[in-house]
Write a protein that holds these residues in place. Sequence first.
Motif, PDB file in Angstrom:
ATOM      1  N   TRP A 183      -0.037   4.087  -4.874  1.00  0.00           N
ATOM      2  CA  TRP A 183       0.065   2.722  -5.367  1.00  0.00           C
ATOM      3  C   TRP A 183      -1.191   2.386  -6.165  1.00  0.00           C
ATOM      4  O   TRP A 183      -2.308   2.555  -5.677  1.00  0.00           O
ATOM      5  N   HIS A 307      -0.662   4.549   5.151  1.00  0.00           N
ATOM      6  CA  HIS A 307      -1.766   4.504   4.177  1.00  0.00           C
ATOM      7  C   HIS A 307      -2.506   5.808   3.966  1.00  0.00           C
ATOM      8  O   HIS A 307      -3.628   5.805   3.490  1.00  0.00           O
ATOM      9  N   ARG A 324       2.252  -1.083   7.566  1.00  0.00           N
ATOM     10  CA  ARG A 324       1.634  -1.369   6.273  1.00  0.00           C
ATOM     11  C   ARG A 324       0.674  -2.542   6.429  1.00  0.00           C
ATOM     12  O   ARG A 324       1.017  -3.561   7.035  1.00  0.00           O
ATOM     13  N   ALA A 330      -3.658  -4.484  -2.881  1.00  0.00           N
ATOM     14  CA  ALA A 330      -4.498  -3.786  -1.916  1.00  0.00           C
ATOM     15  C   ALA A 330      -5.429  -4.759  -1.201  1.00  0.00           C
ATOM     16  O   ALA A 330      -6.565  -4.445  -0.879  1.00  0.00           O
ATOM     17  N   GLU A 414      -4.170   3.399  -3.649  1.00  0.00           N
ATOM     18  CA  GLU A 414      -3.885   3.131  -2.247  1.00  0.00           C
ATOM     19  C   GLU A 414      -2.552   3.790  -1.896  1.00  0.00           C
ATOM     20  O   GLU A 414      -1.513   3.396  -2.419  1.00  0.00           O
ATOM     21  N   MET A 416       0.691   3.997  -0.168  1.00  0.00           N
ATOM     22  CA  MET A 416       1.356   2.848   0.433  1.00  0.00           C
ATOM     23  C   MET A 416       2.841   3.138   0.631  1.00  0.00           C
ATOM     24  O   MET A 416       3.495   3.750  -0.204  1.00  0.00           O
TER      25      MET A 416
END
Length: 947
Positions: A183, A307, A324, A330, A414, A416
Amino acid sequence: MLDQRFDPQSAEGRIYERWEEAGCFRPSGDTSAQAYSIVIPPPNVTGVLHMGHALNNTLQDILVRFERMRGKNVRWQPGTDHAGIATQMVVERQLAEAGGNESRTSLGREKFIDRVWEWKEQSGGQIINQLKRLGASCDWENERFTMGDRHNPDDQMQEAVRKVFVDLYNEGLIYRDKRLVNWDPHFQTAISDLEVENRDVKGHMWHFKYPLAGGETYTYVEKDEDGNVTLEEERDYISIATTRPETMLGDGAVAVHPDDERYAPIVGKLCEIPVGPKEHRRLIPIITDDYPDPDFGSGAVKITGAHDENDYGVAQRNKIPMYRLMDDRAQMRTDGGSYEAAASKAKAIAAGEVTASAAEVDALNLVPEAYRGLDRYEARKQVVADIDADGLMIEIEEKLITQPFGDRSGVVIEPMLTDQWFVKAEELAKPAVEAVRSGETKFVPENWAKTYYNWMDNIQPWCISRQLWWGHRIPAWFGPDGTIFVAHDETAAQAKADGHYGKPTELVQDEDVLDTWFSSALWPFSTQGWPEETEALKQYYPTSVLITAHDIIFFWVARMMMMGIHFMDEVPFHDVYIHALVLDEKGQKMSKSKGNAMDPLELVDEYGADALRFTFARLAAQGRNIRLSKGAVEGYRNFTTKLWNAARFAEMNGCEFGHALTPGELKLPLNRWIAAELGKAAGAITEALEAYKFNEAADALYQFIWNVLCDWYIELIKPVMNGEDETAKAETRKTCGWVIDQTLKLLHPFTPFVTEALWEQTEDESRAREDFLMVQDWPAFGDAWANAEAEAEMAWVLDTVSEIRSTRSVLNVPAGAQISASLIGASDKVKAWAKENETPIKQLARLGSFTVTEDKPARAVTIASGDETVALEILDVIDPAAEIARLDKEMGKLQKDITGTEKKLANENFVAKAPPEIVEENRERVTEWTATLAKLSSAREQLASFS
RNA sequence: GGGCGGUUAGCUCAGCGGUAGAGCACUACGUUGACAUCGUAGGGGUCACUGGUUCGAUCCCAGUACCGCCCA
């Protein structure tokens, strides 16, 4: 009369325009001819020409021009791709710079996309014009864009994408799933693995205590390699090391290696995540998995499936919930219910009291109120500070850590857990791998196939959805209950939905667009009109070759192979030529950030496109990278100048261009010889190009033009041109002009501008060039011009001249001195050669006389080779010591060679086992060297007696 | 950790079983009517190391060292 030199600046643009106007870039369309097609790896519409493009397109252009001249029906398919993120970024930045109140979001989707189209039409695709400056002979009239045509809703490029999506969905090869993706918090979209750059940066590794549930304790024992106990203590915690403390909030478990004895006593027990409000801290299980490396950190790893890529795998294997923690930017989540509620639900899940779907798990916001809304780095600071304050921090290690960065945004990616569309690449990869294994598609050099297999064999599901506006909108619609309807268009989707629900139901189209590579993967056939069964498709698919760099095997080759085979039942290209990367002089990758990037257009401005192109060709050896320097380009600019001047000399001497020539017409050995040399060069060039050995082809051209044509042939014909023999002159004028004509053809694919300019400017009034050089037939001589006799004679002449020159130079005979030379002990054949070539030998070796005699002049220096001797009457003008030194040196070398070879011949095994021709060759060498040595030796004796 | 590649002249690189090559740089000489963006000549290499295969290895094989790149 030709100018003194070629002026690329003024000539290139003019020549290119004339080609284009004359339609030279168009395919002949001649279906009786063999088809030859290349699709350009479409550059980003936002792109500017860099060295990689310049090399890539130069090589394509060389092949395309070569095959066009060979009479093939050539299409070089040009175009650009729409570059989702990059383009959206450019236009967003423009809006920001305009200083108004407009932004992407204020405009809204439709208006924003209109702006992007406007940008594309006005300033997009400047790289296309830059390619033209290189001389690229693409079929521009058939230029394509991966987004197709803005004004045509039935646009075929868009049609192709829709059809592929719908078909793959219906075949079960496209699906929607919640998976971990890369992400990009800046662009707020998923991006591909290949758009992520892993870099080592300074970071920290924090070691924390995760207390065991209920105050339990165990004996923690560490042993050295020999099994001796090095540490033994009672612990009420497990030590966890992490580089990302903020993700602790989403931990689902702690994992240790099943063989790790240190933690065996506590496997299966629970430990507490040491952060968040004390009364609601979560307990997570200690599990075993093969992933943790017992030698790394404490050997215990916290598992945050939502993550982290590795944790995701562990969580999947062990059915650990994945929580999450962040939103699209973020930042720590602010949505959902209270932390208390979420934590108690998570506890229930962990205890196995309730089961939860992935969506329910995702809906839980386990971020304590104190951290909500914080940026991930701010949250990290807070978490660390809070744990430290609690006394649960063990240590902070400073170390290099590998972090993923978005290659466009430059921010830390990130990982995700999100809902995305995926292609079952693992399915599509199978036939694509098989096609290479079976040889249907070949990599050149072939070792790149390994890289391809390696990637294809480990291919992951391909995430094709992007949370962008600019791109192909995904043809999927959601019903109110989330049911998905994938269809060609809204009407079809609506019909499906109405059928499904049994009544008219409102649908919402998926907001996302497709990965740019999804449409690029179709490029080899979408550009030819697919899904229509067009004539172009029949003629130009599969393409002949794809030319690209190795760093793009995954992007291009793999994806085009998968889609091409699936939808066309045929591979998209027969060959994949992988060329070098262009590095700077020090061997570093060129990049804007390093500041070592060279601009190809600057080099074109300074030295001409031809010089740059020839440099690439000559450096493009297979399997090696190219270190580019200005000096190299300058050198090849000099090469084009050399050729220019050779043509200028020919013109000044009335050489005749633009006519045919047959071997029977030639009587003079030197003309027969240059034609033979040309024939050999043409063969070598053709062969090299057929094998993608660009450097060998360029090398053959360089050597022929500079070292044969200019250094020898032109020097040799000067005496003819200045002589009285009109017949010889006429033949030579004809030959010289013809040889240059053929040379221009052979060189044209490499340096199209200077050759076309010469072609144009060397025409006679009486014989105007009928057409461009670009469309001439490629010289294919076979061995029609081979002529062993003439070649042997000229080899002797060249050798004799070289030896005399060398001797003069070594003995410091003044360059201008006209000395006398005589040939002694030659065979009748050589005597005849000597007489025949007396004038050129005299001129080239700067001799006053060159006579054939049987008596060696008394005070002469001897040049010996085998039977014959050339005597230079210079003993009186040189230093005898220098001559003795020269003789000693030569004799020493000969003696060494003779001894070595005799030793070899004395070896019975060699004589018995080596091929007879090799043995014979060695014997002949010894005989010849021995004769030469004897003569040098007697010359030395004589010299000694004089002094 | 896995994979791929490299190591040949001062530099950049070809070659890859049968006397070590090119371009640039260097040295000397040279304006000869195509070209000084040039010409002629010259110097310069245990082809990383160690073993093996072979009549013969820079080249093939195995290992070592160092240097890159890609993937985890």
